[in-house]
Design an enzyme around this catalytic site. Structure first.
Site, PDB file in Angstrom:
ATOM      1  N   ARG A  27     -86.437 -60.291 -56.652  1.00 57.46           N
ATOM      2  CA  ARG A  27     -86.969 -59.195 -57.435  1.00 57.46           C
ATOM      3  C   ARG A  27     -88.585 -59.153 -56.872  1.00 57.46           C
ATOM      4  O   ARG A  27     -89.383 -58.744 -57.835  1.00 57.46           O
ATOM      5  CB  ARG A  27     -86.862 -59.208 -59.082  1.00 57.46           C
ATOM      6  CG  ARG A  27     -86.862 -57.980 -59.703  1.00 57.46           C
ATOM      7  CD  ARG A  27     -86.766 -58.175 -61.344  1.00 57.46           C
ATOM      8  NE  ARG A  27     -85.507 -58.655 -61.765  1.00 57.46           N
ATOM      9  CZ  ARG A  27     -85.373 -59.699 -62.472  1.00 57.46           C
ATOM     10  NH1 ARG A  27     -86.511 -60.218 -63.219  1.00 57.46           N
ATOM     11  NH2 ARG A  27     -84.242 -60.023 -62.997  1.00 57.46           N
ATOM     12  N   ARG A  31     -92.017 -54.698 -61.201  1.00 55.81           N
ATOM     13  CA  ARG A  31     -92.992 -54.207 -62.010  1.00 55.81           C
ATOM     14  C   ARG A  31     -94.300 -54.900 -62.487  1.00 55.81           C
ATOM     15  O   ARG A  31     -95.091 -54.509 -62.828  1.00 55.81           O
ATOM     16  CB  ARG A  31     -92.687 -54.005 -63.575  1.00 55.81           C
ATOM     17  CG  ARG A  31     -91.464 -52.805 -63.557  1.00 55.81           C
ATOM     18  CD  ARG A  31     -90.687 -52.785 -64.919  1.00 55.81           C
ATOM     19  NE  ARG A  31     -89.549 -53.601 -65.180  1.00 55.81           N
ATOM     20  CZ  ARG A  31     -89.032 -53.853 -66.151  1.00 55.81           C
ATOM     21  NH1 ARG A  31     -89.332 -53.140 -67.392  1.00 55.81           N
ATOM     22  NH2 ARG A  31     -88.125 -54.930 -66.491  1.00 55.81           N
ATOM     23  N   ARG A  40     -92.984 -45.868 -58.709  1.00 53.88           N
ATOM     24  CA  ARG A  40     -91.872 -45.623 -59.749  1.00 53.88           C
ATOM     25  C   ARG A  40     -92.175 -44.514 -60.527  1.00 53.88           C
ATOM     26  O   ARG A  40     -91.317 -43.537 -60.941  1.00 53.88           O
ATOM     27  CB  ARG A  40     -91.414 -46.913 -60.780  1.00 53.88           C
ATOM     28  CG  ARG A  40     -90.691 -46.436 -61.580  1.00 53.88           C
ATOM     29  CD  ARG A  40     -89.935 -47.763 -62.436  1.00 53.88           C
ATOM     30  NE  ARG A  40     -89.436 -47.556 -63.535  1.00 53.88           N
ATOM     31  CZ  ARG A  40     -88.497 -48.637 -64.278  1.00 53.88           C
ATOM     32  NH1 ARG A  40     -88.478 -49.694 -63.762  1.00 53.88           N
ATOM     33  NH2 ARG A  40     -88.080 -47.977 -65.089  1.00 53.88           N
ATOM     34  N   ASP A  77     -80.471 -51.822 -56.782  1.00 52.69           N
ATOM     35  CA  ASP A  77     -79.726 -52.345 -57.910  1.00 52.69           C
ATOM     36  C   ASP A  77     -78.355 -52.789 -57.785  1.00 52.69           C
ATOM     37  O   ASP A  77     -77.493 -52.343 -57.084  1.00 52.69           O
ATOM     38  CB  ASP A  77     -79.826 -51.333 -59.360  1.00 52.69           C
ATOM     39  CG  ASP A  77     -79.513 -51.844 -60.557  1.00 52.69           C
ATOM     40  OD1 ASP A  77     -78.677 -51.935 -61.011  1.00 52.69           O
ATOM     41  OD2 ASP A  77     -80.493 -52.515 -61.090  1.00 52.69           O
ATOM     42  N   TYR A 154     -70.799 -55.625 -67.041  1.00 50.66           N
ATOM     43  CA  TYR A 154     -71.556 -54.524 -67.313  1.00 50.66           C
ATOM     44  C   TYR A 154     -70.570 -53.454 -67.414  1.00 50.66           C
ATOM     45  O   TYR A 154     -70.887 -52.458 -68.516  1.00 50.66           O
ATOM     46  CB  TYR A 154     -72.681 -54.052 -66.251  1.00 50.66           C
ATOM     47  CG  TYR A 154     -73.783 -54.895 -66.064  1.00 50.66           C
ATOM     48  CD1 TYR A 154     -74.757 -54.624 -67.010  1.00 50.66           C
ATOM     49  CD2 TYR A 154     -73.686 -55.871 -65.184  1.00 50.66           C
ATOM     50  CE1 TYR A 154     -75.851 -55.559 -66.967  1.00 50.66           C
ATOM     51  CE2 TYR A 154     -75.003 -56.743 -65.357  1.00 50.66           C
ATOM     52  CZ  TYR A 154     -76.094 -56.518 -66.229  1.00 50.66           C
ATOM     53  OH  TYR A 154     -76.995 -57.327 -66.187  1.00 50.66           O
TER      54      TYR A 154
END
Length: 357
Positions: A27, A31, A40, A77, A154
């Site tokens: 990652r 962020r 973003r 993702d 998921y």
């Protein structure tokens, strides 16, 4: 074909000699970087960022401008495949990924549409080829996918879960339904990763983020067996070079022996596994990657340096001079100060020289 200026990451994965320990961060485009947050915002939302080729390329390159990293990883993702299968992926602020549809029955599995990686996920392949071109041989590009088990959780739960209630209910009450879903997903992942390799990915990682939630027998049956099928189905050479495969099961350090049997080139470790013990266990049969606790990066530069040196001491305690890639034990968090990864990365390169010289 552009010549790689820095291929130590690929060489370490294949247990070939290296001049210093390669390092990258799961990652690493994320962020914690202000430039990522700006990009973003420009895209509008996370999914739009993933699907915009130029912006996905931009955020992939951002950490390489700040840090002396030895690999880039595709910005995307793990849930692109379930989204392409019509489940309707969306993100709620503060709640993570969710799906409009879930898979709970045999009929739900049967109703899943046919999957074509190159057409259904063309935006991912466009990103891979664009990033690869933009890198200009600076460092290798890593492609990736979620594992079938992780993707299934998921799809069955409808989003993130702490206890995997519906997935485990299916596993124990209707195992044949879960196996049917996992088999479909394994085929999709093979096609997806091979398409990434053909588009320019030079190594691939399978993220089994939730494999550690399984009991030991169930891990082998419902997660590892399907990752083994994937490894067997992957294109292992492209552009005249081997394409290494990394398996990463978070919470999976106790399963190193069966993981080696998959034929993967490297195994990722989270921070709960003792690195020197893992190195002794694999005994040069595969490379290892990891395993600094991401929370270490909340500390001072001095404390980060101390932790990294201890990790490297463990990595080279058995006298091996390659077969190790430094990384975090999971993804870097959004609360890390952007200054902190530099202490991690620079210490890896500088301190590992004492073992590799």
């Amino acid at each position: 074909m552009t010549t790689l200026k820095n291929d130590r990451f690929l060489r370490a994965l294949l247990r070939e000699p290296v001049d210093t320990t390669p390092v990258w961060m799961m990652r690493q485009a994320g962020r914690y970087l202000p430039e990522y947050r700006e990009t973003r915002a420009k895209a509008g939302d996370f999914l739009s960022l993933c699907k915009n080729t130029e912006l996905a390329c931009e955020v992939t390159l951002q950490p390489l401008r700040r840090y002396d990293l030895d690999a880039a990883i595709l910005f995307s993702d793990i849930l692109t495949i379930p989204d392409a299968l019509g489940l309707g992926l969306y993100f709620e602020a503060g709640e993570g990924p969710k799906f409009h549809k879930t898979i709970r029955t045999e009929q739900d599995v049967a109703n899943l549409p046919q999957f074509n990686a190159k057409s259904d996920l063309d935006y991912v392949m466009n990103a891979v080829s664009t990033i690869r071109s933009a890198l200009g041989g600076q460092v290798p590009l890593i492609g990736f996918s979620g594992s079938p088990w992780t993707l299934a959780t998921y799809m069955v739960e409808g989003g993130s879960s702490k206890d995997f209630r519906f997935t485990k209910q299916m596993m124990y009450a209707q195992p044949e339904v879960l196996h049917a879903l996992l088999d479909r997903l394994a085929d999709a992942v093979i096609e997806y990763l091979n398409a990434q390799i053909e588009a320019g990915a030079q190594a691939v990682q399978i993220f089994d983020s939730w494999g550690g939630a399984l009991a030991h027998r169930e891990y082998q049956e419902f997660s590892l067996n399907y990752m083994q099928k994937i490894v067997a189905g992957l294109k292992r050479e492209n552009e005249g070079r081997k394409v290494p495969v990394i398996l990463f099961t978070k919470g999976g350090g106790q399963w190193l022996e069966p993981m080696i049997a998959t034929g993967a080139d490297a195994l990722g470790l989270d921070w709960t596994t003792h690195l020197s013990v893992a190195r002794q266990t694999v005994n040069g049969r595969v490379a290892l990657q990891g395993n600094l606790d991401p929370a270490t990066l909340y500390g001072s530069p001095a404390s980060i340096e101390k932790a990294v040196k201890a990790m490297l001491d463990d990595a080279y305690a058995n006298g091996e001079k390659t077969g190790y890639i430094a990384n975090l034990g999971h993804g870097i968090t959004q609360w890390v100060d952007p200054v902190s990864p530099k202490a991690f990365i620079d210490t890896v390169h500088e301190y590992s020289a004492k073992y590799l010289g």
